[in-house]
Design a protein around this motif. Sequence first.
Motif, PDB file in Angstrom:
ATOM      1  N   LYS A 150      40.145  36.983  33.328  1.00  0.00           N
ATOM      2  CA  LYS A 150      39.593  35.939  34.456  1.00  0.00           C
ATOM      3  C   LYS A 150      38.676  36.898  35.510  1.00  0.00           C
ATOM      4  O   LYS A 150      38.164  36.245  36.174  1.00  0.00           O
ATOM      5  CB  LYS A 150      40.609  35.152  35.073  1.00  0.00           C
ATOM      6  CG  LYS A 150      41.512  34.244  34.280  1.00  0.00           C
ATOM      7  CD  LYS A 150      42.371  33.325  35.216  1.00  0.00           C
ATOM      8  CE  LYS A 150      43.279  32.342  34.360  1.00  0.00           C
ATOM      9  NZ  LYS A 150      44.249  31.661  35.375  1.00  0.00           N
ATOM     10  N   SER A 151      38.690  38.278  35.367  1.00  0.00           N
ATOM     11  CA  SER A 151      38.234  38.920  36.397  1.00  0.00           C
ATOM     12  C   SER A 151      36.559  38.874  36.135  1.00  0.00           C
ATOM     13  O   SER A 151      36.275  38.889  34.869  1.00  0.00           O
ATOM     14  CB  SER A 151      38.725  40.408  35.854  1.00  0.00           C
ATOM     15  OG  SER A 151      37.865  41.575  36.741  1.00  0.00           O
ATOM     16  N   PRO A 152      35.954  39.141  37.214  1.00  0.00           N
ATOM     17  CA  PRO A 152      34.472  38.966  36.932  1.00  0.00           C
ATOM     18  C   PRO A 152      33.830  40.299  36.669  1.00  0.00           C
ATOM     19  O   PRO A 152      32.577  40.567  36.414  1.00  0.00           O
ATOM     20  CB  PRO A 152      33.920  38.758  38.262  1.00  0.00           C
ATOM     21  CG  PRO A 152      34.843  39.241  39.232  1.00  0.00           C
ATOM     22  CD  PRO A 152      36.271  38.959  38.657  1.00  0.00           C
ATOM     23  N   CYS A 153      34.714  41.450  36.455  1.00  0.00           N
ATOM     24  CA  CYS A 153      34.520  42.725  36.036  1.00  0.00           C
ATOM     25  C   CYS A 153      33.651  42.936  34.805  1.00  0.00           C
ATOM     26  O   CYS A 153      34.054  42.372  33.695  1.00  0.00           O
ATOM     27  CB  CYS A 153      35.730  43.688  36.127  1.00  0.00           C
ATOM     28  SG  CYS A 153      35.247  45.385  35.839  1.00  0.00           S
ATOM     29  N   VAL A 154      32.487  43.301  34.960  1.00  0.00           N
ATOM     30  CA  VAL A 154      31.550  43.651  33.502  1.00  0.00           C
ATOM     31  C   VAL A 154      32.151  44.556  32.749  1.00  0.00           C
ATOM     32  O   VAL A 154      31.730  44.707  31.561  1.00  0.00           O
ATOM     33  CB  VAL A 154      29.997  44.011  34.015  1.00  0.00           C
ATOM     34  CG1 VAL A 154      29.358  42.807  35.037  1.00  0.00           C
ATOM     35  CG2 VAL A 154      30.032  44.884  34.719  1.00  0.00           C
ATOM     36  N   PHE A 155      32.846  45.619  33.347  1.00  0.00           N
ATOM     37  CA  PHE A 155      33.276  46.862  32.616  1.00  0.00           C
ATOM     38  C   PHE A 155      34.544  46.315  31.621  1.00  0.00           C
ATOM     39  O   PHE A 155      34.660  46.736  30.458  1.00  0.00           O
ATOM     40  CB  PHE A 155      34.003  47.943  33.570  1.00  0.00           C
ATOM     41  CG  PHE A 155      33.017  48.557  34.378  1.00  0.00           C
ATOM     42  CD1 PHE A 155      32.496  49.795  33.942  1.00  0.00           C
ATOM     43  CD2 PHE A 155      32.607  47.842  35.680  1.00  0.00           C
ATOM     44  CE1 PHE A 155      31.419  50.573  34.993  1.00  0.00           C
ATOM     45  CE2 PHE A 155      31.845  48.528  36.470  1.00  0.00           C
ATOM     46  CZ  PHE A 155      31.126  49.894  36.112  1.00  0.00           C
ATOM     47  N   THR A 156      35.383  45.376  32.145  1.00  0.00           N
ATOM     48  CA  THR A 156      36.270  44.929  31.293  1.00  0.00           C
ATOM     49  C   THR A 156      36.127  43.733  30.191  1.00  0.00           C
ATOM     50  O   THR A 156      37.001  43.237  29.539  1.00  0.00           O
ATOM     51  CB  THR A 156      37.409  44.663  32.017  1.00  0.00           C
ATOM     52  OG1 THR A 156      37.390  43.728  32.904  1.00  0.00           O
ATOM     53  CG2 THR A 156      37.968  45.913  32.725  1.00  0.00           C
ATOM     54  N   LYS A 157      34.996  43.031  30.283  1.00  0.00           N
ATOM     55  CA  LYS A 157      34.629  41.879  29.527  1.00  0.00           C
ATOM     56  C   LYS A 157      35.159  41.835  28.102  1.00  0.00           C
ATOM     57  O   LYS A 157      34.753  42.790  27.445  1.00  0.00           O
ATOM     58  CB  LYS A 157      33.280  41.592  29.970  1.00  0.00           C
ATOM     59  CG  LYS A 157      32.755  40.992  30.917  1.00  0.00           C
ATOM     60  CD  LYS A 157      33.409  39.624  31.529  1.00  0.00           C
ATOM     61  CE  LYS A 157      32.977  39.053  32.751  1.00  0.00           C
ATOM     62  NZ  LYS A 157      33.799  37.808  32.993  1.00  0.00           N
ATOM     63  N   GLY A 158      35.915  40.964  27.678  1.00  0.00           N
ATOM     64  CA  GLY A 158      36.221  40.762  26.334  1.00  0.00           C
ATOM     65  C   GLY A 158      37.208  41.984  25.738  1.00  0.00           C
ATOM     66  O   GLY A 158      37.692  41.935  24.507  1.00  0.00           O
TER      67      GLY A 158
END
Length: 269
Positions: A150-158
């Motif tokens: 659910k985090s908006p973090c682009v580094f951890t997406k997917g």
Amino acid sequence: MAEVRTLVITGNGTNCEKESAFAAELAGADSATVVYFSDLIAGRCRLEDYNFLIFPGGFLDGDDLGAAQAAALRWQFATTGDGTPLIDQLNAFFNAGGLILGICNGFQLLVKLGLLPAVGGKYFERQVTLSHNDSAKFEDRWVHLKANPKSPCVFTKGLDILEMPVRHGEGKLVARDEATLQGLVENDLVALQYAHPESGDVTQEYPFNPNGSPYGIAGLTDPTGRILGLMPHPEAFNHPTNHPGWTRGERPTLGTILVENAVKYIKSR
């Protein structure tokens, strides 16, 4: 596609700058430049020329005054040759859409500068810190991490479960008050959490949570998702043979996937 221009800051005790630059190159960045903090002060380098900024690990100023505390003061009060506050360059870099990654000592610097976690969108306001491990000793081990979907973090997406090494003495997250701590959770600013290696569940159990951080917090992001700070070292897991289970046939996802996601994000804009 946008060109990915990476800047890695070193000096004053940093010791992971080459690995961090190498991780950016592996991830497909068009360039990865290592510069000393003094180069910024002297005007030989400007943040506006880059779009991906990495604060690597190390022991800034020997961790005197607390991990990265002296460095945070240096950033806050330093001026360049033309008298411009250096912190203004950092603010402008972020407002222009740049990505920022802080690893270990770099994470400690980001929280002490107030760039993380920015609960309520309040940047450059210190809301949390990273204090001594509950074990009262330096922790050097591999850990399992769970990414918050659910985090908006682009580094951890997917991403889901990751493995990375940690090596720190001050990694326990401490919030200034309970409301701030709950704000991290409720706004999904917790990007990465320590997980039990068997169940994959977030854990407080030592040594799987090496420092005692509440909610197993291993990494934080900001409301935009463009800043990530984490205690584990993704740049130190840049090849399968880095992993201690390599000879047993274990092949977990490389830690540098975080950097790959950042590079893909910038290239997609």
